[in-house]
Design an enzyme around this catalytic site. Structure first.
Site, PDB file in Angstrom:
ATOM      1  NE  ARG A  51      -1.311   1.882  -8.688  1.00 34.36           N
ATOM      2  CZ  ARG A  51      -0.194   2.360  -9.228  1.00 34.36           C
ATOM      3  NH1 ARG A  51       0.968   1.783  -8.952  1.00 34.36           N
ATOM      4  NH2 ARG A  51      -0.223   3.402 -10.024  1.00 34.36           N
ATOM      5  CG  ASP A  53      -1.562  -6.899  -2.867  1.00 31.87           C
ATOM      6  OD1 ASP A  53      -1.195  -6.150  -3.792  1.00 31.87           O
ATOM      7  OD2 ASP A  53      -0.979  -6.957  -1.766  1.00 31.87           O
ATOM      8  NE  ARG A 209      -2.067  -9.438   2.836  1.00 30.54           N
ATOM      9  CZ  ARG A 209      -1.449  -9.933   1.761  1.00 30.54           C
ATOM     10  NH1 ARG A 209      -1.393  -9.211   0.644  1.00 30.54           N
ATOM     11  NH2 ARG A 209      -0.878 -11.113   1.815  1.00 30.54           N
TER      12      ARG A 209
END
Length: 264
Positions: A51, A53, A209
């Protein structure tokens, strides 16, 4: 007879509100389901592996769906991509999402639950001069980065650890924050960009990230590379570096066990 179809998908995440279907906004899953429902003549619901972002890109996202549609497997990609680009009457237009491969799978296969690992790439443009045309596709860092220090820190992340320190708040609750990072490489690309490539059996919310942001801070001298093991052992999010922006992140590949696959 019901068929089980696996898609390989690439997309530019700039103008999407992420992968997951959401009411009232443009998402990758939503665009694909709309096109595939028209092509297959029935409502299609995709099971995606990651999923991603808003702003995150993909070279090899995977998603599967089932149905009793009549269109041949080898025609699904052509027909859906045509719709995604605006139809036959739109010449020279390329959509920001594209199906790259279609396979028919065994009935028990599930794109998300049968994934065995993922590879991500994070791209950093390390230059004093900002590039307006690169802003959606990399993290632009003006201060010089120490590549050797970043590599040293990366080597301490590889392995099986509790990676709670690299998990952002707001994701779906996980049974465990233990993950295995198989490889984590930091290198200069031919165009001078710094590339971080990471492969693992799975990743926590914003884990890649946060790792990228931590390595940037190591490269800037804000975090000693030798401290990374202590940061991981602490399980404390505040001990790790910042969350790098989504624009530099690319989902490269999803790994499966080959025993599920068969010829369409």
């Amino acid at each position: 007879m019901e068929r089980n179809i696996l898609l390989t998908i690439e997309y530019d995440g700039t103008n999407f509100c992420g992968w997951q279907r959401q009411p009232g906004v443009r998402t990758v899953q939503g665009e694909l389901e709309q096109a595939l429902s028209k092509v297959c003549g029935e409502a299609i619901k995709l099971n995606g592996t990651s999923r991603t972002d808003a702003g995150v890109h993909a070279l090899g996202q995977r998603a599967s769906f089932k149905g009793e549609f009549g269109i041949p497997t080898d025609r699904i990609m052509l027909a859906a991509n045509n719709l995604l680009c605006g139809g036959m009457n739109v010449k020279g237009k390329c959509s920001d999402v594209c199906i790259r491969e279609v396979k028919e799978m065994a009935p028990a296969f599930h794109a998300r639950f049968d994934a065995r690992g993922k590879k991500y790439r994070y791209i950093i443009r390390n230059s004093r001069e900002m590039d307006v045309f690169a802003r959606n596709y990399c993290y632009q860092v003006k201060t010089p980065l120490d590549l050797a220090a970043m590599r040293q820190a990366a080597s301490l992340i590889v392995g099986t650890h509790d990676f709670a320190c690299f998990q952002a708040a707001g994701g779906n609750p996980r049974e465990t924050t233990v993950r295995t990072v198989f490889s984590l490489d930091v290198f200069h690309r031919e165009d001078g960009h710094i590339v971080i490539e990471i492969t693992g059996d799975g990743f926590l919310y914003n884990m890649v990230r946060i790792i990228a942001g931590t390595l940037v801070e190591v490269g800037q001298g804000k975090i000693n590379p030798q401290e990374i093991s202590a940061v991981i052992m602490s399980k404390e999010r505040q001990r790790a570096g910042h969350t790098a922006p989504p624009e530099g992140l690319y989902l490269v590949e999803i790994y499966y066990g080959e025993f599920y696959e068969r010829e369409a």
